[in-house]
Design an enzyme around this catalytic site. Structure first.
Site, mmCIF file in Angstrom:
data_model
loop_
_atom_site.group_PDB
_atom_site.id
_atom_site.type_symbol
_atom_site.label_atom_id
_atom_site.label_comp_id
_atom_site.label_asym_id
_atom_site.label_seq_id
_atom_site.Cartn_x
_atom_site.Cartn_y
_atom_site.Cartn_z
ATOM 1 N N LYS A 1 0.070 4.231 -0.265
ATOM 2 C CA LYS A 1 -0.597 5.405 0.340
ATOM 3 C C LYS A 1 -0.408 6.624 -0.578
ATOM 4 O O LYS A 1 -0.336 6.456 -1.792
ATOM 5 C CB LYS A 1 -0.084 5.610 1.772
ATOM 6 C CG LYS A 1 -0.256 4.334 2.613
ATOM 7 C CD LYS A 1 -0.096 4.533 4.085
ATOM 8 C CE LYS A 1 -0.286 3.193 4.800
ATOM 9 N NZ LYS A 1 -0.205 3.308 6.257
ATOM 10 N N GLU B 1 -5.341 -4.972 10.673
ATOM 11 C CA GLU B 1 -4.339 -3.920 10.865
ATOM 12 C C GLU B 1 -4.628 -3.191 12.175
ATOM 13 O O GLU B 1 -5.471 -2.287 12.202
ATOM 14 C CB GLU B 1 -4.398 -2.913 9.704
ATOM 15 C CG GLU B 1 -4.056 -3.507 8.357
ATOM 16 C CD GLU B 1 -3.501 -2.446 7.405
ATOM 17 O OE1 GLU B 1 -2.401 -2.642 6.913
ATOM 18 O OE2 GLU B 1 -4.166 -1.420 7.191
ATOM 19 N N ASN C 1 0.860 -1.181 0.000
ATOM 20 C CA ASN C 1 0.000 0.000 0.000
ATOM 21 C C ASN C 1 0.899 1.234 0.000
ATOM 22 O O ASN C 1 1.475 1.580 1.020
ATOM 23 C CB ASN C 1 -0.902 -0.040 1.252
ATOM 24 C CG ASN C 1 -1.751 1.201 1.379
ATOM 25 O OD1 ASN C 1 -1.801 2.041 0.484
ATOM 26 N ND2 ASN C 1 -2.441 1.319 2.514
ATOM 27 N N SER D 1 3.503 -1.978 10.405
ATOM 28 C CA SER D 1 4.963 -2.002 10.599
ATOM 29 C C SER D 1 5.598 -3.343 10.218
ATOM 30 O O SER D 1 6.494 -3.824 10.911
ATOM 31 C CB SER D 1 5.311 -1.612 12.041
ATOM 32 O OG SER D 1 4.851 -0.299 12.320
ATOM 33 N N GLY E 1 2.402 2.488 10.907
ATOM 34 C CA GLY E 1 3.319 3.618 10.767
ATOM 35 C C GLY E 1 4.031 3.991 12.059
ATOM 36 O O GLY E 1 4.663 5.038 12.151
ATOM 37 N N GLU F 1 -6.929 4.578 7.990
ATOM 38 C CA GLU F 1 -6.728 6.005 7.690
ATOM 39 C C GLU F 1 -7.981 6.588 7.051
ATOM 40 O O GLU F 1 -8.334 7.739 7.302
ATOM 41 C CB GLU F 1 -5.484 6.177 6.794
ATOM 42 C CG GLU F 1 -4.207 5.958 7.595
ATOM 43 C CD GLU F 1 -3.025 5.410 6.818
ATOM 44 O OE1 GLU F 1 -3.060 5.402 5.572
ATOM 45 O OE2 GLU F 1 -2.061 4.964 7.474
ATOM 46 N N HIS G 1 -9.666 1.049 5.054
ATOM 47 C CA HIS G 1 -8.380 1.234 5.729
ATOM 48 C C HIS G 1 -8.577 2.170 6.916
ATOM 49 O O HIS G 1 -9.375 3.108 6.851
ATOM 50 C CB HIS G 1 -7.361 1.812 4.744
ATOM 51 C CG HIS G 1 -5.974 1.791 5.279
ATOM 52 N ND1 HIS G 1 -5.516 2.719 6.194
ATOM 53 C CD2 HIS G 1 -4.949 0.928 5.072
ATOM 54 C CE1 HIS G 1 -4.271 2.434 6.509
ATOM 55 N NE2 HIS G 1 -3.898 1.343 5.844
HETATM 56 P P1 13P Z 1 2.970 0.536 7.799
HETATM 57 O O1 13P Z 1 3.511 -0.741 7.214
HETATM 58 O O2 13P Z 1 3.673 1.766 7.309
HETATM 59 O O3 13P Z 1 2.861 0.462 9.284
HETATM 60 O O4 13P Z 1 1.471 0.701 7.249
HETATM 61 C C1 13P Z 1 0.595 -0.364 7.337
HETATM 62 C C2 13P Z 1 -0.610 -0.059 6.536
HETATM 63 O O5 13P Z 1 -1.373 0.813 6.860
HETATM 64 C C3 13P Z 1 -0.811 -0.844 5.311
HETATM 65 O O6 13P Z 1 -2.079 -0.629 4.779
#
Ligand code: 13P
Length: 262
Positions: free
Chosen positions: A15, A171, A13, A217, A177, A101, A99
């Site tokens: 982002k 997740e 992803n 992560s 992150g 976010e 997601h």
């Molecule tokens: P990170 O791997 O940066 O923690 O992000 C995970 C994520 O949100 C994947 O969709």
């Protein structure tokens, strides 16, 4: 459309990152490492603007393409939105839905997640449905309740047989992150619970075939121990997917663990 096959699955992803030149270069590097992936499915999720570029860069390879979100209507006066048929047209076979976010920053609810899942399935896309608890929910002992709500409401009233085309990504919000990964035991507990819920609602065969990803992560160093767990089938990788070498190493480590598991 037929059901997905359970096997190692590693999704990147990206982002809201990468211009077209960078996106093309990263996708090409992943493709070039491709012959090493064996039975591991690799899918890239660039931002909407780079879908066409990445589709071109991965053409003819085994690497798949997905989008990070969609809107549930097919077309019309919905400024700024992108529909499932448009994503198909752009070469996508997967789409992320719900997601954290999107839930936290853009008001996504389990109800809108449900509409998006149905729109994706109708257009022939496989949705990757993201679920996960916040730190407050985990600390309050409400992790599994939160997952249950997200699954029950998000997957409500699906057409029969469609569960086989859906991937669930666990997740934990506190691991995204932050550099703080769930331990293999913490992740496995939730993955086993999700598989159990699929068994209750859709039967043994659907549960046995379901692909359940972990995200938060993920790095090359934790890919192997996480994948050793029985119910972890792959990853939704954020930050580490922006580096071709690290991303490919995550897939290699997953594959190594997978071979030892079976
Ligand atoms: P990170 O791997 O940066 O923690 O992000 C995970 C994520 O949100 C994947 O969709």
């Amino acid at each position: 459309m037929s059901s997905l096959k359970r096997g190692p699955f590693v999704a990147g992803n990206w982002k809201m990152n990468l211009g077209l030149g960078e996106a093309r270069a990263l996708a090409r590097k992943v493709v070039e490492a491709g012959p090493d992936f064996g039975e591991c499915t690799i899918v890239l999720f660039p931002p909407f603007t780079a879908l066409g570029t990445v589709a071109g860069a991965i053409a003819g390879s085994a690497v798949g393409l997905g989008a990070q979100d969609l809107f549930w209507e097919d077309q019309g006066a919905y400024t700024g939105e992108v529909s499932a048929p448009m994503l198909r047209d752009a070469g996508c076979t997967y789409v992320l839905v719900g997601h954290s976010e999107r839930r936290q920053l853009f008001g996504e609810t389990d109800g809108t997640v449900n509409r998006k899942i149905k729109a994706a399935l109708k257009a022939g896309l496989s949705p990757i449905v993201c679920v996960g608890e916040t730190l407050a929910e985990r600390d309050g002992g409400r992790t599994l309740d939160r997952i249950d709500d997200q699954l029950a409401l998000g997957l409500a009233d699906l057409p029969t047989g469609e569960i086989g085309r859906i991937i669930i990504a666990y997740e934990p919000v506190w691991a995204i992150g932050t550099g703080r990964t769930a331990s293999p035991g913490q992740a496995e507990e939730v993955h086993a619970h999700i598989r159990g819920r699929i068994r209750e609602s859709y039967g043994n065969e659907s549960a046995a075939c379901a692909i359940i990803l972990y995200g938060g992560s993920v790095k090359p160093a934790n890919s192997y121990p996480l994948f050793r767990e029985k119910n972890i089938d792959g990853y939704l990788v954020g930050g580490a997917s922006l580096d071709a070498g690290g991303f490919v190493d995550i897939a290699r480590e997953a594959l190594r663990a997978c071979r030892e598991k079976t």
